[in-house]
Design a protein around this motif. Structure first.
Motif, PDB file in Angstrom:
ATOM      1  N   GLY A  11       0.815  -1.215   0.000  1.00 50.27           N
ATOM      2  CA  GLY A  11       0.000   0.000   0.000  1.00 50.27           C
ATOM      3  C   GLY A  11       0.843   1.255   0.000  1.00 50.27           C
ATOM      4  O   GLY A  11       0.532   2.233  -0.704  1.00 50.27           O
ATOM      5  N   ASP A  12       1.934   1.244   0.776  1.00 48.75           N
ATOM      6  CA  ASP A  12       2.818   2.405   0.821  1.00 48.75           C
ATOM      7  C   ASP A  12       3.549   2.596  -0.508  1.00 48.75           C
ATOM      8  O   ASP A  12       3.733   3.718  -0.976  1.00 48.75           O
ATOM      9  CB  ASP A  12       3.839   2.253   1.951  1.00 48.75           C
ATOM     10  N   TYR A  15       1.041   4.004  -2.964  1.00 50.55           N
ATOM     11  CA  TYR A  15       0.782   5.418  -2.631  1.00 50.55           C
ATOM     12  C   TYR A  15       1.911   6.312  -3.134  1.00 50.55           C
ATOM     13  O   TYR A  15       1.659   7.332  -3.789  1.00 50.55           O
ATOM     14  CB  TYR A  15       0.620   5.576  -1.119  1.00 50.55           C
ATOM     15  N   HIS A  16       3.153   5.948  -2.848  1.00 46.48           N
ATOM     16  CA  HIS A  16       4.277   6.790  -3.244  1.00 46.48           C
ATOM     17  C   HIS A  16       4.447   6.832  -4.754  1.00 46.48           C
ATOM     18  O   HIS A  16       4.851   7.871  -5.300  1.00 46.48           O
ATOM     19  CB  HIS A  16       5.562   6.310  -2.563  1.00 46.48           C
ATOM     20  N   PHE A  19       1.684   9.242  -5.808  1.00 45.06           N
ATOM     21  CA  PHE A  19       2.050  10.568  -5.296  1.00 45.06           C
ATOM     22  C   PHE A  19       3.139  11.194  -6.150  1.00 45.06           C
ATOM     23  O   PHE A  19       3.036  12.347  -6.577  1.00 45.06           O
ATOM     24  CB  PHE A  19       2.517  10.429  -3.841  1.00 45.06           C
ATOM     25  N   GLU A  51      -6.841   2.346  -1.407  1.00 42.88           N
ATOM     26  CA  GLU A  51      -6.321   2.927  -0.165  1.00 42.88           C
ATOM     27  C   GLU A  51      -5.432   4.134  -0.451  1.00 42.88           C
ATOM     28  O   GLU A  51      -5.499   5.152   0.258  1.00 42.88           O
ATOM     29  CB  GLU A  51      -5.532   1.856   0.599  1.00 42.88           C
ATOM     30  N   ALA A  52      -4.611   4.037  -1.490  1.00 42.09           N
ATOM     31  CA  ALA A  52      -3.721   5.145  -1.849  1.00 42.09           C
ATOM     32  C   ALA A  52      -4.525   6.363  -2.284  1.00 42.09           C
ATOM     33  O   ALA A  52      -4.223   7.498  -1.897  1.00 42.09           O
ATOM     34  CB  ALA A  52      -2.770   4.716  -2.971  1.00 42.09           C
ATOM     35  N   ARG A  55      -5.949   8.207   0.661  1.00 47.00           N
ATOM     36  CA  ARG A  55      -4.915   9.032   1.309  1.00 47.00           C
ATOM     37  C   ARG A  55      -4.657  10.300   0.508  1.00 47.00           C
ATOM     38  O   ARG A  55      -4.547  11.401   1.069  1.00 47.00           O
ATOM     39  CB  ARG A  55      -3.623   8.236   1.461  1.00 47.00           C
ATOM     40  N   LEU A  56      -4.583  10.159  -0.795  1.00 40.80           N
ATOM     41  CA  LEU A  56      -4.318  11.314  -1.657  1.00 40.80           C
ATOM     42  C   LEU A  56      -5.499  12.287  -1.639  1.00 40.80           C
ATOM     43  O   LEU A  56      -5.296  13.501  -1.728  1.00 40.80           O
ATOM     44  CB  LEU A  56      -4.038  10.842  -3.085  1.00 40.80           C
TER      45      LEU A  56
END
Length: 227
Positions: A11-12, A15-16, A19, A51-52, A55-56
């Motif tokens: 997930g991280d 996300y990155h 991003f 999930e990402a 967060r965004l």
């Protein structure tokens, strides 16, 4: 027993990846995106993508668009100005706090980053300048130690850089002038002069924001004229 560093969660990583694509304009402002398309592109399931994107969205970098879709945020001129004003208020305040609270090691870090940004600007190295620019502002925030305020500043800064094309940022002489302001702010903080730190930070950010807005508006006018 030696500790074993675990691999980053999927997930991280997702996300990155998204991003970075947004901030680096590989996903430009206004771009329509979907969980399915991103999952296929990143070769992952839709769950970490979902999930990402949540967060965004919380960071203000994407917004809902259509049924179950998103688009990269496209700030209006008014929203961009408002974001810049919030950033100014917060960063002027932390410059004052840094002048009053920072220890010698923290002041050294701030001044080192400021001087490095000037060296990069004078060498015409835009990439190195922007790295040191981020380090300079991060060093001031770290010296104050207000996590909530730091998060708000980071959100504003990311939003500004997300909606602003790279060519609108300071370059050439403007980049050198910007870096010289970094040094003046750092020197004011180092000497404990809160008033000077406040005034120098205000001058720095307002000059930067005015330049960005001027170039953005000029680009919009040229775009309309070319149609």
């Amino acid at each position: 027993m030696d500790s074993v560093q675990s691999a980053p969660a999927i997930g991280d990583v997702v996300y990155h990846r998204i991003f970075d694509a947004i901030v680096e304009h590989n996903l430009a402002p206004g771009t329509q995106i979907t969980e399915q398309a991103l999952a296929e592109k990143l070769n992952v399931s839709k769950t970490p993508v979902r999930e990402a994107l949540l967060r965004l969205r919380q960071q203000g970098l994407v917004e809902p668009s259509g049924k179950r879709g998103y688009r990269v945020v496209l700030l209006s001129a008014e929203a961009l100005r408002a974001t810049m004003e919030i950033r100014e208020a917060l960063e002027i305040h932390i410059a004052v706090c840094a002048a009053e609270r920072a220890n010698n090691a923290q002041k050294d870090r701030i001044l080192t980053a400021a001087r490095a940004s000037l060296a990069a600007a004078e060498a015409g190295n835009c990439d190195a300048f922007h790295v040191q620019d981020r380090e300079f502002h991060a060093a001031i925030a770290a010296a104050v130690g207000n996590v909530a305020m730091d998060e708000q500043i980071a959100r504003c800064t990311i939003l500004i850089h997300t909606v602003v094309d790279q060519e609108l940022l300071p370059d050439g002489d403007e980049m050198v002038h910007c870096a010289k302001r970094h040094v003046r702010i750092a020197e004011a903080i180092r000497s404990g002069d809160a008033r000077a730190a406040s005034l120098e930070m205000m001058d720095h950010l307002r000059s930067f924001h005015a330049l960005v807005i001027e170039r953005r508006e000029a680009g919009s006018v040229m775009g309309v004229a070319a149609e």
